[in-house]
Structures are given as C-alpha cells and as structure tokens.
Design an enzyme around this catalytic site. Structure first.
Site, PDB file in Angstrom:
ATOM      1  N   LYS A 135       0.959  -1.618  -0.107  1.00 25.26           N
ATOM      2  CA  LYS A 135      -0.332   0.284  -0.513  1.00 25.26           C
ATOM      3  C   LYS A 135       0.693   1.249  -0.106  1.00 25.26           C
ATOM      4  O   LYS A 135       1.654   1.593   0.601  1.00 25.26           O
ATOM      5  CB  LYS A 135      -0.956   0.053   1.283  1.00 25.26           C
ATOM      6  CG  LYS A 135      -1.727   1.169   1.637  1.00 25.26           C
ATOM      7  CD  LYS A 135      -2.741   1.268   0.934  1.00 25.26           C
ATOM      8  CE  LYS A 135      -3.347   2.693   0.600  1.00 25.26           C
ATOM      9  NZ  LYS A 135      -4.342   2.806  -0.642  1.00 25.26           N
TER      10      LYS A 135
ATOM     11  N   CYS B 170      -2.701   9.388  -6.826  1.00 22.72           N
ATOM     12  CA  CYS B 170      -3.897   9.578  -6.139  1.00 22.72           C
ATOM     13  C   CYS B 170      -5.070  10.447  -6.206  1.00 22.72           C
ATOM     14  O   CYS B 170      -4.433  10.985  -5.984  1.00 22.72           O
ATOM     15  CB  CYS B 170      -3.340   9.543  -4.957  1.00 22.72           C
ATOM     16  SG  CYS B 170      -4.753   9.567  -3.290  1.00 22.72           S
TER      17      CYS B 170
END
Ligand code: RRO
Length: 311
Positions: A45, A131
């Site tokens: 992650k 992101c």
C-alpha cells in the site's frame, strides 16, 4: 515449457502477475499471503511519511463492471512497509518486491526517498504520482511541471531502482508531453494505470461511497481499454530501458495477454484480486499459459509489444 517469467531492470520475477497497490497490501499479513501465492511479486500500500486513517467509510464499493474507491491513502506509514520489505529481502530465495510511497507534499516525498536511499533496501520503489482521492491534493502526474520538478530533484540523490505509478491520460498530446519528460530520467518503469479518477456511481438515487459525495476512482472492466491504450502509448514512446507495468481491468488470462501484447513486462491486478483473493494468481497464470501454448509462445518476449495494426 511455457514461462511467464519477466524482468524489470536487474530484477527477475518467476511470474509477471502481482497485486496492484491498494489491494491486499495494507498489512504484513496480507502481503505475506500475496508473497506465498503464485504471484511473482507484491507491491505495498502506498506509504506516507506519517500513518494515515484515510477517508470515512463506506469508501470502497464493488459495482457492476468493477469498483469505485475513495480510500484517501490510509496506510501504516512508509517505515512499516520499508521494514517489512527489508526483512524479506534478507531471507534466502526471497522474491523481489515493490515499495509504494508518496508524500503529502514534495518535501515529504523527498524526505521519504532520502530515507529509503539511506536504508539497506535494495528493491524497487514505485512512486505514486496518481492518487485521485485526497481532498485538496490533485493527481500529481496531471501537472507536468510539478512531475518534472519532483523527478529532477529525486534523481539528484536517489540512485536505487525507481518507477512511477501514473494516472490514465486521454489525449495523444499528453502521451507525447509525459513521455518526453519521463525519457529525461533513468526510470526503471512506469506503471499504467491508476484508477480513472473521480467517477460517480449511483444506485437508486444515491451514491455508493461516502467521501467526496460519491466521487471515486474507477477500476475493473470500466478501465481496461484506457489501461491498454496507456500501456501501448508509453511502450511506443519511452526509452526501451523504461519497462511498463500494465494495470487495469485484468481478471482473466486473456486480459493479461492483451496487456503484454501492448508492451507490459509485468501485470498488476486490483479489483479482481479484491473480489477473488490471492488464489486468482494461480487461475490467471494457468489461463495465460494456455493461451501462450495455443499460440506457440514459450515466453513473454515472443509476443510482448507485438500488437497488430490494420494496414
Ligand atoms: O488510497 C486511495 O484512495 C487510493 C490511492 Br493512494 C491510489 O493511488 N489510487 C486509488 O484508486 N485510491
């Protein structure tokens, strides 16, 4: 013997399939399950300088043709993941791994990369420039000036293998401009693509995720044609030393085959891994090998990038 082995830079992988960052990679326990599966590697992650809780729930939803998420970069802080990949790296016979990171500012990104540079970690880093889900923080790689500035500074001190996770681009002029910037740097890879940012899915009269009034990144079937276009556009434009990781809409051996045909050296699975779990790597590897056998291909290089056009 048909092989799905691959290489990126000096790193070899027994299998070209792995998870996509964000799926099955929040904890050491999840990462260990990917490591023990048929996947050739894992990516963590995306880790930030400090741990983050992320956006309010519900923040991920399965929808008819894929997924929508606005997780908001929840993670345990990059050192949690850095310590784990260093630990694995020191075990004999370990697979090679990818450490995904980004800062909440350029300063934080450089603080993270400097700390990795100073560590014993010798593996790959995937710098997440895409992101879509942190309120007030635009996707970095849509800002070409900021992207070039970050890469120029990073490569002034960072000497380990580094690649970048890209958002999808939708215009030929943007493929040209982005590739011209990436070709200035000794990148190990680019990863195409992150989710298609800021989609909106509606059920009855209501959105399905809470953050940002329902806006979120799309994954799955919705994004495969866009992912393939980005993989192939960068395959056509980048220096051959910059490998391509293909991510987006892979849920079968045929999907993986198409990413490789477009030029991918490695393939990441997000939405379908979330739905099916780590056993997916064995299934898709088998399906990919069946297609290769039917076509008489022994290895990825036999068809990688060899997409046919209509003349
Ligand atoms: O955590 C997220 O919301 C997230 C990230 Br960092 C990303 O890169 N892509 C995505 O779809 N979600």
């Amino acid at each position: 013997m048909v092989s799905t082995a691959t290489q990126i830079g000096d790193f070899t992988f027994d299998n070209c399939l792995m998870n996509a960052a964000g799926v099955y990679c929040m904890t050491k326990e999840e990462l260990a399950k990917i490591d023990q599966s048929a996947a050739g590697s894992f990516v963590t992650k995306t880790g930030t300088l400090e741990p983050r809780l992320g956006n309010p729930e519900p923040r991920y939803a399965d929808i008819p043709l894929g997924s929508i998420n606005s997780m908001g970069l929840p993670n345990k802080g990059f050192t949690y993941y850095l310590d784990y990949v260093i630990k694995l790296q020191n075990q004999p016979g370990s697979k090679n791994h990818f450490l995904s990171v980004v800062g909440m500012s350029q300063e934080e990104t450089h603080a993270i990369l400097k700390s990795i540079q100073a560590s014993n970690y010798q593996g790959m880093v995937e710098l997440n420039l895409s992101c879509p889900n942190v309120p007030g923080k635009p996707q970095i790689a849509y800002d070409f000036e900021a992207t070039e500035q970050i890469l120029a500074k990073a490569f002034s001190y960072y000497t380990k293998p580094l690649g970048i996770k890209l958002p999808p681009y939708f215009d030929i002029a943007h493929f040209d401009q982005a590739a011209a910037i990436f070709n200035k740097f000794p990148l190990a890879f680019v990863n195409c693509v992150n989710s298609i940012g800021n989609g909106l899915f509606i059920q009855d009269e209501t959105v399905v995720i809470k953050p940002k009034n329902g806006f979120g990144g799309l994954g799955g079937d919705y994004i495969k044609p866009t992912a393939l276009a980005n993989v192939h556009a960068f395959y056509q434009r980048l220096n051959p030393s910059i490998k391509i990781i293909g991510t987006g809409g892979v849920k079968s051996g045929r999907d993986a085959f198409e990413h490789i045909l477009c030029g991918a050296s490695m393939i990441q699975i997000g939405t379908a891994l979330h739905q099916e779990g780590p056993a997916i790597f064995e299934r898709i590897t088998k399906e990919l090998k069946t297609i290769m056998t039917q076509k008489g291909y022994d290895k990825l290089e036999d068809f990688q990038g060899q997409l046919n056009y209509i003349v």
